[in-house]
Structure formats: C-alpha cells, structure tokens
Motif scaffolding. Structure first.
Motif, PDB file in Angstrom:
ATOM      1  N   PRO A 144       3.357   1.996 -19.146  1.00 24.49           N
ATOM      2  CA  PRO A 144       3.431   1.070 -18.106  1.00 24.49           C
ATOM      3  C   PRO A 144       2.295   1.583 -16.859  1.00 24.49           C
ATOM      4  N   ALA A 145       1.808   0.757 -16.025  1.00 28.57           N
ATOM      5  CA  ALA A 145       1.015   1.277 -15.116  1.00 28.57           C
ATOM      6  C   ALA A 145       1.908   1.221 -13.826  1.00 28.57           C
ATOM      7  N   GLU A 146       2.668   2.397 -13.804  1.00 30.27           N
ATOM      8  CA  GLU A 146       3.794   2.488 -12.973  1.00 30.27           C
ATOM      9  C   GLU A 146       3.307   2.235 -11.466  1.00 30.27           C
ATOM     10  N   THR A 147       2.196   2.629 -10.976  1.00 31.19           N
ATOM     11  CA  THR A 147       1.784   2.377  -9.620  1.00 31.19           C
ATOM     12  C   THR A 147       1.746   0.873  -9.544  1.00 31.19           C
ATOM     13  N   LEU A 148       1.119   0.267 -10.265  1.00 32.50           N
ATOM     14  CA  LEU A 148       0.989  -1.155 -10.073  1.00 32.50           C
ATOM     15  C   LEU A 148       2.286  -2.145 -10.185  1.00 32.50           C
ATOM     16  N   GLN A 170      -2.977  -9.533  -8.930  1.00 23.31           N
ATOM     17  CA  GLN A 170      -4.069  -9.556  -7.545  1.00 23.31           C
ATOM     18  C   GLN A 170      -4.352 -10.549  -7.054  1.00 23.31           C
ATOM     19  N   LEU A 218       2.280   2.240  -3.327  1.00 20.10           N
ATOM     20  CA  LEU A 218       1.325   2.710  -4.225  1.00 20.10           C
ATOM     21  C   LEU A 218       1.225   4.217  -4.472  1.00 20.10           C
ATOM     22  N   SER A 219       2.033   4.912  -3.404  1.00 17.22           N
ATOM     23  CA  SER A 219       1.981   6.365  -3.434  1.00 17.22           C
ATOM     24  C   SER A 219       3.156   6.819  -3.941  1.00 17.22           C
ATOM     25  N   VAL A 277       0.790  -1.249   0.048  1.00 16.77           N
ATOM     26  CA  VAL A 277      -0.161  -0.052   0.061  1.00 16.77           C
ATOM     27  C   VAL A 277       0.843   1.146  -0.099  1.00 16.77           C
ATOM     28  N   PRO A 313      -2.046  -4.876  -6.214  1.00 21.62           N
ATOM     29  CA  PRO A 313      -3.556  -4.715  -6.805  1.00 21.62           C
ATOM     30  C   PRO A 313      -3.662  -5.417  -8.390  1.00 21.62           C
ATOM     31  N   PRO A 314      -4.876  -5.565  -8.673  1.00 16.54           N
ATOM     32  CA  PRO A 314      -4.975  -5.705 -10.025  1.00 16.54           C
ATOM     33  C   PRO A 314      -4.610  -4.997 -11.294  1.00 16.54           C
ATOM     34  N   GLY A 315      -4.368  -5.497 -12.411  1.00 18.98           N
ATOM     35  CA  GLY A 315      -4.049  -4.635 -13.502  1.00 18.98           C
ATOM     36  C   GLY A 315      -2.754  -4.758 -13.982  1.00 18.98           C
ATOM     37  N   THR A 336       0.134  -4.469 -18.937  1.00 21.90           N
ATOM     38  CA  THR A 336      -0.879  -3.914 -18.126  1.00 21.90           C
ATOM     39  C   THR A 336      -2.098  -4.251 -18.700  1.00 21.90           C
ATOM     40  N   ALA A 337      -2.662  -5.231 -17.765  1.00 19.35           N
ATOM     41  CA  ALA A 337      -3.905  -6.035 -18.471  1.00 19.35           C
ATOM     42  C   ALA A 337      -4.382  -6.854 -17.057  1.00 19.35           C
TER      43      ALA A 337
END
Lengths: 369, 369
Positions: free
Chosen positions: A241-245, A191, A23-24, A20, A197-199, A60-61
């Motif tokens: 890309p989904a950097e956060t994930l 996930q 993710l920030s 968690v 997280p999912p993604g 990213t999927a």
C-alpha cells in the motif's frame, strides 16, 4: 496575498498542516500490527464519513483507477450498461465500461443540467441492464445529481441493475443519500474533499457487488475487490500500500471527525452557496441552477471576450489563485472552481475579491443579476 | 540501538531525510508548468538510472499494478505466454497473465536457483510465444536471474517474443543488462531501491511494446501505456498523479545521481556480499549461491528448531530490526533481508551483530562454513 494556499482547482486540493506533518512518518512493515491499526483506522472512519456499513476498500490508484476497479469487478463483455452522463467525467466512466466490452446506452443531460430520472425509469423498464453508471458531483459542470431519484427510477426495472456511483468529488463533503442496499459501488478519491494527497481511491462496496465480483470474468488482479476484502479481513492490503498517503488520509479523517461530519457537509453547502451568490453579484452566470448545484465544484461562464488563459494568468499573477478551465465542449466557455476539503469562509471571500479585481483589471464592468 | 531506521524487509525501505522533507511540498496543479518540470525531471532521470532510452512511464500503483499494466497492454486471451518462474513473484506475474486469458507455459527453477536458459531456448524454438515473463531479482528467494542469457536464449525463436521483465526489486540498484531492443517492458516500483515511499510503478517501455499496446485488445484505461505516453509528451499524466510520491522520487533521484549510478550499483554489490559472508560466518546457509545472489534481497535458512516468529520477535525487541519471513513453500524455512536503497556499511554490520546476538539468545551456537 493570503498566506493560505489558493489552489482552487477541483483537486488536488490544499493540505492542512496536520496532514502535511503526517506524510513524514517513517515507512513501516505492511504486514505488521502497526499497519493493521492504520488500515483499520482509515477504513472504519471512511465508513463513518460516507455513512455506510458497506466495506470500504482502499486502493493505491487515482479516482479514475477507482472507476476502473468498479467496472472491472462487475462488467463483462456484452453486458448492457446504462450510462447517466452529465459531463466529461460521466463520459470517462462510460468509456471505461466500453473498454471492458459493455454495450453502453447513454442518457445524457445538457451541460449544467442533472440527469432526469423519468427516462431512466423508462429505460430500466424496457431493457435489462447489468449496471447503471451514475455521477454524483459532476466535476466538469458543478452539478450534483439526485441519486435518491435515480435509485427510485431503477425500481421500475424487473430486477434492479447494479448501481455504480462516481462520488469522486462529492464523498467526504456531501452525503451519498442512498441506503446501503440502494447502490453497489461508490467511488471517491483522496485528493478531493478528503484533504489528502492524490493516489488513493476508496470504494464502498455492497454485498451484491462482492457477489457479482466473485463471478465476473473481466480480467484484473490489482483491482480485485474480493482479494482486497479478503486481505482487509486480516488488516492487510493484497499488494504493497501507499503508506505515506494512508498516513495523510488518517490525519485528514481526524480533522473531519473532530469538526463533525454534519458540520463538514454544512460548511461545504454554506461556502458553495456564498460563492455562487458572489459570482452572480459580479455579473457572472453560474452553469448549474441553484437547485442542483454541487457543494464542491462550481463552473461559471467567462465574460464575453475574456479568454480563460488571460483570466487565469491574471488571477495567479495578482492573487496567487489557480482555477481550472472548461473541459470538452465547455473548453474556453467556463472556468471551474474547486471548493472542497480544506477551505474556509475567508478563502471564498478572498477568491471573490480576486475575481472582482481581475474583472476590473480587464475593464469588465460587473453588475447585479 | 542505531538511530537509523532498521526496516530490513524487502520494501518498503527506509527513506532518506531529503526524501522525507520533499513529501511535505504543497499540492500543485497537475496541468501546470510546475508539474511538467517535475514529471520531466523524474522521467528523464529514471531513464539515466535504468540506463535506457526507452520511454519510462510512471503510474500511480504498486509494483503489482505495474506488472498488471505490462500484461494488460500486451497480452490477449488465448495468447501463448512463457513464464520463467523462480519464486513467489514469478508466480504472481504469471497469475496476472492467466487472469488476462493467456495460456501460460512454465519453466520453473528450484528455490534459490536461477532460470536455466537452455530449456528457454528449447521452448522458444518449439512454440511461438506472444510474450515471455521473466523476473530479474526474485524477491522471494534472493536470486538474480541472468537476463542477457535469457534474452540470448530467445534468439532461438523464429520471431522474438515480447520480453516482460519484473525488475521491481532490482532496478535502481543493479543494471538491467539488456539493450533497449532486447526487452519490451521492465517494471520497477518506488519503495524498493529507489528510496521513495510505495505507490509508484515505473515502466520502461520499448517501441515494440507501444506498437503491441496500440492493437492489444485486453481491457484497460487506467493502465493504458499509449495514453500515458501521449500525455507525457505534453508533460502530463492522463489521470491525477500521486504528486507527493513524485516529490519523494524526485528527491531520491537527486541522491542516486549525486552518489553516481555506478557507485550506487557497486555499493549494493559490496553490501550484499558482506551480508552473505557475515551470515555464513554465523553458521547460517544462504538460499542462493554466490554466483546468482541478488544485490538487493537475501534469503537465508533459519537454524533448525528456531521458528521465524521467535527469531523476528527477538530481533525487533532487542535491536529494532524488522526482517521478512519466507513465502509459499519457503514459509517458516527461510528469513529474508532487504538491503536496497538507503542503506550503508554500518547498517549491514549492525544487522549482522543483531543476528549474532539473537542466535546467542536462543543458544544457537554459530560456526564457520
């Protein structure tokens, strides 16, 4: 009520505080040294946890996107494909192959049963298949298929078909059990056991699969694993890309590797065995037999006369627990428990006590088995 | 150095603290009332910001995935497609259509120029096209194409082709400028003007496009907009959604709507005009003319003799600013600035001062224009 999150569906799974927190992190340039280090860290450590030297491509999927990427890179219209289908997610994988024009032959197991390798060997001997679709942990039934036996069965073929493995709910919690030259694409998703997280879909891809992808004419750009590999060699992804994930997955990999991969796998086996025993002690029947029970998902039959909606509503109201219902033909017959990723012994005990309390609430007497 | 993040690439863009905070929310069951409320909140407010009554489908994918979804749902092998191509991202959109078997005819503009509607009308009169691919804000050149003029040009066709619009770097910061029956799919992505992390593609889809998708035979499951719409009618996504990114986008929509959509658009116009004037005041040439300058991305020519890598390295070391280089034929000729989403007047002033300082550092004398 426990202060730990009691989301016990088979994904998304609860996130550890370290994930968690990750993710920030602020957005970065995805064409920078900082990003190259992140992608390398994630990819290399995914290889270690999966136990493969094959390249691991991160897309990213969702997991379904990962299954589609596996199909889109290897299967063309008219290709003969063998679907080893032990439940709802096996059907989904085959459905994608059909959408891509494959002629799909099915070997199905009864719900709660794994795929029998004998007819697989028979089929592989009789007909040439471009690809075989197999599910490792079937999330709809809680069955762990025997991938080594399936791989062995494919030796009966004059030329081994590509083996595409849905490892969405197993990888990260259980060994794939195959050498790098025994499978072609194994798919998992962030996930599930990965505590993120999912993604993100992660695909371990063999050299043989890359070779096939180079000539496979099915249309795709977004899911092109050859483009992804080429970009990865420069420490990049072809698309943003989904950097956060990725931050989350990177932090989760820290946790998995500091616990130790073997210990993570052992924890999943121990917790799932305890859960199944506890369910039987309450008089409930587990769908899959002990010998092929998944270490990550368990399906059990609802007591006669108790609807899933009632059962779930009380579990949530009284204990804050969320489980999942049955899918397809198992709808309203079973309930499903996800027990993968960020989960400890105390969570299983709390879950069993909560189910016991719920059965008592509905005046369903328990009993030994 | 400013304490605000100075990531000025054209996406990912910096995240507001409210969005960062939202990313920490716990995972939830994606088949629950809580999720249904989240998806409804996001989808309905995306409609308000885009200014459309068309359904907005949210996919777990990058913007390129969104472009592929638009193509995969509408274009079949052999279809004639007209690509209106004003730069690198226009080429990418067309490349996807080619991958899906389209026969693509191109109308290209010079770098920094928008698409001229006259040859579009000519082409539409002469040949029947299944679809026209248009870019709104071309991220590689900083040009905002005139979509109403393009739509008007298509009236010359005996039957209007489907109009697919890459609005990845415009929507959320600029009006689409088309009525709901004048376009068929408009694509945008979370990490641009939307102030959220990358990983979500959002597609506004017309009734006509849904009808086409129902019969379009190109293979796809993951990107199937008909399945997504059917699930959305139950408040769900067909596959596991990227919940974390939806939390972020939901929080960003709060900010956009509390600022006011018209005010957000006006802020982007004001900041981009100030930036272009400031660049010219420093003696730099902006690639696109004022009349069709994008409100979200600006490309400017590097001074003679100054390599992009040198320029960027000093900007980052001295001021913490990251810009982007040119793409394709514009590589090492221009630098690009993203100014969309979470950006204020002070950021533009800081950016201009930093560029001025960098030019001085390299002893490049500025001048009026």
């Amino acid at each position: 009520m426990s202060d730990r999150q009691q989301l016990r569906i088979p994904g998304p799974t609860p996130l550890p505080p370290e994930v968690v927190a990750a993710l920030s992190k602020p957005m970065i340039n995805h064409r920078s040294q900082e990003f190259r280090q992140l992608l390398a860290s994630v990819s290399e450590r995914l290889q270690r946890v999966i136990g493969t030297a094959n390249d691991v491509i991160v897309l990213t999927a969702s997991g379904t996107g990962g299954l589609e990427a596996a199909v889109a890179n290897t299967i063309e219209p008219g290709d003969a494909v063998l679907s080893l289908c032990s439940g709802y997610f096996g059907e989904r994988f085959a459905q994608i192959a059909e959408r891509f024009g494959a002629k799909v032959a099915y070997i199905r197991s009864e719900p709660g049963q794994p795929i029998d390798p004998a007819p697989v060997a028979e089929a592989a001997k009789k007909q040439r298949f471009t690809a075989v679709l197999a599910t490792h942990s079937e999330t709809s039934t809680g069955v762990l298929n025997d991938l080594p036996a399936i791989s062995q069965a494919l030796h009966a073929a004059p030329e081994r078909p590509l083996l595409l493995v849905d490892g969405v709910s197993s990888l990260g919690a259980a060994p794939l059990g195959l050498a790098d030259d025994e499978y072609d694409i194994a798919i998992t998703a962030s996930q599930k056991a990965w505590m993120a997280p999912p993604g993100l879909a992660m695909l371990a891809v063999s050299e043989r699969a890359f070779k096939r992808a180079e000539v496979c004419r099915s249309p795709r750009l977004y899911f092109d694993v050859v483009a992804a590999r080429k970009s990865a060699s420069r420490g990049e992804t072809p698309w943003t890309p989904a950097e956060t994930l990725l931050y989350g997955l990177d932090a989760a990999l820290d946790l998995i590797l500091s616990e130790g991969v073997a210990d993570v796998f052992a924890r999943h086996r121990r917790l799932s065995a305890r859960l199944r025993q506890g369910l039987r002690d309450l008089g409930l029947s587990v769908l899959s037999a002990e010998a092929w029970a998944s270490p990550t998902v368990t399906a059990a039959f609802l007591p006669a006369g108790l609807a899933y909606a009632q059962f779930q509503a009380h579990l949530e109201a009284a204990y804050g627990i969320q489980l999942a219902g049955g899918q397809g033909a198992l709808k309203d017959k079973v309930f499903r428990i996800g027990h993968m990723g960020y989960i400890a012994d105390e969570d299983i005990e709390y879950l069993l006590q909560s189910i016991a309390g719920t059965l008592q609430h509905f005046a369903i007497s328990g009993g030994g088995n």
